[in-house]
Motif scaffolding. Structure first.
Motif, PDB file in Angstrom:
ATOM      1  N   ILE A   1      -8.121  -4.799  -1.093  1.00 55.48           N
ATOM      2  CA  ILE A   1      -7.463  -4.862  -2.397  1.00 55.48           C
ATOM      3  C   ILE A   1      -6.753  -3.558  -2.704  1.00 55.48           C
ATOM      4  CG2 ILE A   1      -7.906  -4.965  -4.877  1.00 55.48           C
ATOM      5  CD1 ILE A   1     -10.030  -7.074  -4.304  1.00 55.48           C
ATOM      6  N   LEU A   2      -7.414  -2.422  -2.431  1.00 54.70           N
ATOM      7  CA  LEU A   2      -6.773  -1.127  -2.660  1.00 54.70           C
ATOM      8  C   LEU A   2      -5.542  -0.960  -1.782  1.00 54.70           C
ATOM      9  CD1 LEU A   2      -9.801   1.337  -2.993  1.00 54.70           C
ATOM     10  CD2 LEU A   2      -8.207   0.652  -4.772  1.00 54.70           C
ATOM     11  N   GLY A   3      -5.689  -1.319  -0.499  1.00 53.73           N
ATOM     12  CA  GLY A   3      -4.559  -1.187   0.419  1.00 53.73           C
ATOM     13  C   GLY A   3      -3.386  -2.056   0.021  1.00 53.73           C
ATOM     14  N   SER A   4      -3.675  -3.302  -0.339  1.00 52.54           N
ATOM     15  CA  SER A   4      -2.592  -4.196  -0.734  1.00 52.54           C
ATOM     16  C   SER A   4      -1.952  -3.741  -2.042  1.00 52.54           C
ATOM     17  CB  SER A   4      -3.115  -5.629  -0.867  1.00 52.54           C
ATOM     18  OG  SER A   4      -4.150  -5.706  -1.836  1.00 52.54           O
ATOM     19  N   SER A   5      -2.735  -3.161  -2.945  1.00 56.89           N
ATOM     20  CA  SER A   5      -2.180  -2.660  -4.203  1.00 56.89           C
ATOM     21  C   SER A   5      -1.169  -1.551  -3.951  1.00 56.89           C
ATOM     22  CB  SER A   5      -3.302  -2.145  -5.111  1.00 56.89           C
ATOM     23  OG  SER A   5      -4.196  -3.175  -5.451  1.00 56.89           O
ATOM     24  N   VAL A   6      -1.513  -0.629  -3.046  1.00 56.36           N
ATOM     25  CA  VAL A   6      -0.592   0.463  -2.724  1.00 56.36           C
ATOM     26  C   VAL A   6       0.681  -0.067  -2.080  1.00 56.36           C
ATOM     27  CG1 VAL A   6      -0.292   2.539  -1.317  1.00 56.36           C
ATOM     28  CG2 VAL A   6      -2.451   2.150  -2.506  1.00 56.36           C
ATOM     29  N   LEU A   7       0.519  -0.958  -1.111  1.00 59.85           N
ATOM     30  CA  LEU A   7       1.685  -1.503  -0.422  1.00 59.85           C
ATOM     31  C   LEU A   7       2.581  -2.301  -1.372  1.00 59.85           C
ATOM     32  CD1 LEU A   7       0.099  -2.653   2.971  1.00 59.85           C
ATOM     33  CD2 LEU A   7       1.502  -0.632   2.530  1.00 59.85           C
ATOM     34  N   LEU A   8       1.977  -3.062  -2.268  1.00 56.17           N
ATOM     35  CA  LEU A   8       2.767  -3.842  -3.216  1.00 56.17           C
ATOM     36  C   LEU A   8       3.508  -2.931  -4.190  1.00 56.17           C
ATOM     37  CD1 LEU A   8       0.317  -6.792  -3.964  1.00 56.17           C
ATOM     38  CD2 LEU A   8       2.563  -6.965  -2.884  1.00 56.17           C
ATOM     39  N   PHE A   9       2.864  -1.854  -4.623  1.00 51.88           N
ATOM     40  CA  PHE A   9       3.545  -0.925  -5.532  1.00 51.88           C
ATOM     41  C   PHE A   9       4.728  -0.270  -4.826  1.00 51.88           C
ATOM     42  CE2 PHE A   9       4.312   2.962  -7.872  1.00 51.88           C
ATOM     43  CZ  PHE A   9       4.196   2.547  -9.190  1.00 51.88           C
ATOM     44  N   TYR A  10       4.515   0.165  -3.588  1.00 52.36           N
ATOM     45  CA  TYR A  10       5.622   0.721  -2.806  1.00 52.36           C
ATOM     46  C   TYR A  10       6.711  -0.326  -2.598  1.00 52.36           C
ATOM     47  CZ  TYR A  10       2.883   4.886  -1.559  1.00 52.36           C
ATOM     48  OH  TYR A  10       2.188   6.062  -1.596  1.00 52.36           O
ATOM     49  N   GLY A  11       6.300  -1.558  -2.340  1.00 52.72           N
ATOM     50  CA  GLY A  11       7.278  -2.626  -2.156  1.00 52.72           C
ATOM     51  C   GLY A  11       8.094  -2.881  -3.407  1.00 52.72           C
ATOM     52  N   GLY A  12       7.446  -2.818  -4.579  1.00 54.11           N
ATOM     53  CA  GLY A  12       8.170  -2.993  -5.831  1.00 54.11           C
ATOM     54  C   GLY A  12       9.190  -1.889  -6.059  1.00 54.11           C
ATOM     55  N   ALA A  13       8.809  -0.642  -5.750  1.00 54.56           N
ATOM     56  CA  ALA A  13       9.748   0.470  -5.902  1.00 54.56           C
ATOM     57  C   ALA A  13      10.916   0.337  -4.928  1.00 54.56           C
ATOM     58  CB  ALA A  13       9.013   1.794  -5.677  1.00 54.56           C
ATOM     59  N   ALA A  14      10.636  -0.064  -3.693  1.00 56.01           N
ATOM     60  CA  ALA A  14      11.704  -0.254  -2.710  1.00 56.01           C
ATOM     61  C   ALA A  14      12.625  -1.401  -3.108  1.00 56.01           C
ATOM     62  CB  ALA A  14      11.091  -0.523  -1.323  1.00 56.01           C
ATOM     63  N   PHE A  15      12.061  -2.470  -3.638  1.00 60.04           N
ATOM     64  CA  PHE A  15      12.871  -3.595  -4.105  1.00 60.04           C
ATOM     65  C   PHE A  15      13.807  -3.148  -5.226  1.00 60.04           C
ATOM     66  CE2 PHE A  15      13.552  -7.249  -6.914  1.00 60.04           C
ATOM     67  CZ  PHE A  15      14.040  -8.186  -6.011  1.00 60.04           C
ATOM     68  N   ALA A  16      13.289  -2.320  -6.131  1.00 61.03           N
ATOM     69  CA  ALA A  16      14.126  -1.811  -7.227  1.00 61.03           C
ATOM     70  C   ALA A  16      15.275  -0.967  -6.689  1.00 61.03           C
ATOM     71  CB  ALA A  16      13.270  -0.996  -8.197  1.00 61.03           C
ATOM     72  N   TYR A  17      14.982  -0.105  -5.712  1.00 56.43           N
ATOM     73  CA  TYR A  17      16.006   0.818  -5.214  1.00 56.43           C
ATOM     74  C   TYR A  17      17.070   0.100  -4.387  1.00 56.43           C
ATOM     75  CZ  TYR A  17      18.117   4.860  -2.917  1.00 56.43           C
ATOM     76  OH  TYR A  17      19.017   5.786  -2.454  1.00 56.43           O
ATOM     77  N   TYR A  18      16.638  -0.755  -3.473  1.00 54.53           N
ATOM     78  CA  TYR A  18      17.575  -1.339  -2.508  1.00 54.53           C
ATOM     79  C   TYR A  18      18.208  -2.652  -2.984  1.00 54.53           C
ATOM     80  CZ  TYR A  18      15.954   2.074   0.897  1.00 54.53           C
ATOM     81  OH  TYR A  18      15.666   3.255   1.543  1.00 54.53           O
ATOM     82  N   VAL A  19      17.587  -3.338  -3.921  1.00 54.40           N
ATOM     83  CA  VAL A  19      18.114  -4.635  -4.364  1.00 54.40           C
ATOM     84  C   VAL A  19      18.599  -4.580  -5.805  1.00 54.40           C
ATOM     85  CG1 VAL A  19      17.595  -7.073  -4.712  1.00 54.40           C
ATOM     86  CG2 VAL A  19      16.617  -5.864  -2.742  1.00 54.40           C
ATOM     87  N   VAL A  20      17.738  -4.094  -6.699  1.00 53.98           N
ATOM     88  CA  VAL A  20      18.056  -4.144  -8.121  1.00 53.98           C
ATOM     89  C   VAL A  20      19.122  -3.124  -8.500  1.00 53.98           C
ATOM     90  CG1 VAL A  20      17.121  -3.922 -10.452  1.00 53.98           C
ATOM     91  CG2 VAL A  20      15.774  -5.028  -8.658  1.00 53.98           C
TER      92      VAL A  20
END
Length: 257
Positions: free
Chosen positions: A114-133
């Motif tokens: 759960i901790l690992g997936s939380s970190v990866l998802l948060f990083y994924g959200g930031a990357a989605f914002a930068y590269y897509v949004v």
């Protein structure tokens, strides 16, 4: 209770506080070391974060600093936040190491994923914002204004804007973990969440309106992934098989197993 028993009861609390202080200190040291390593590249880091907007500005346009300290403080603040961003896995590991001794065996098996997936998802959200949004959002903003208005964004205003979006999308991408935990702890069920799907969709768009600028594009770009991530959370929650007796039965199973 005798004075000796009272002292013994206070000893574990003191030990826990000492360990907590030690782990907080380690986390702070890692953040400081990361900041010291990145400070020399603070201007380059800001340039990288500003690139989605700068690439869409008309030729000859540039950012401006309306405050005397902005050219120093904006990259400084961004570098500090990036340092904390990079140190998140270590900080969460320290939190895990502190609480792990008090967890049951089945809880330990779930905590690290759960901790690992939380970190990866948060990083994924930031990357989605930068590269897509950001490219879509800034494309809209830079072309929506009057033709005779020259775009000259303040560096502090831009930083505050993008940090809010980074945080919004990072937290939004945590929805699968939150959904999974709600079902795992028995706070709700998959059936109940599925029945409330229309309200969840409406709630996603309301959150999108609150956390993003007042335009349909950014609101949809946040609400759409939030809804999809909610569905992912429900999908994983269907795999949960909670013990009938709850926490105590699991403890007995771990003991006799």
């Amino acid at each position: 209770m005798s004075p000796q028993d009272d002292n013994q009861s206070h000893t574990p609390l003191i030990d826990h506080l000492i360990e907590l202080r030690s782990r907080l200190l380690r986390a702070m040291i890692v953040v400081v070391v990361a900041f010291a390593s990145l400070y020399a590249f603070s201007n380059q880091i800001y340039t990288f974060v500003a690139e989605p907007l700068m690439a869409l500005l008309p030729p000859g346009s540039q950012m401006i600093a309306t405050e005397v300290t902005s050219p120093f403080l904006a990259p400084f603040k961004l570098t500090l936040i990036v340092s904390l961003f990079l140190a998140v896995p270590f900080v969460l590991y320290q939190a895990w190491a502190f609480i792990a001794p008090g967890l049951y065996a089945h809880e330990k098996k779930l905590a690290l994923p759960i901790l690992g997936s939380s970190v990866l998802l948060f990083y994924g959200g930031a990357a989605f914002a930068y590269y897509v949004v950001f490219p879509l959002l800034f494309q809209f903003f830079t072309t929506a204004g009057p033709a005779d208005v020259q775009i000259m964004t303040d560096i502090n205003a831009y930083l505050s804007f993008v940090l809010k979006l980074f945080l919004a999308f990072g937290l939004a991408f945590e929805i699968p973990v939150a959904t999974f935990l709600l079902v795992l702890t028995g706070a709700t069920t998959v059936q109940a969440l599925s029945a409330k799907r229309p309200y969840v969709v409406i709630g996603c768009f309301i959150v999108g309106m609150v956390l993003t600028p007042p335009d349909v594009i950014s609101q949809t770009l946040l609400a759409g992934p939030m809804w999809l991530l909610f569905e992912v959370g429900i999908l994983f929650a269907r795999l949960i098989r909670r013990p009938r007796g709850g926490r105590d039965d699991v403890e007995m199973n771990d003991t006799h197993g």
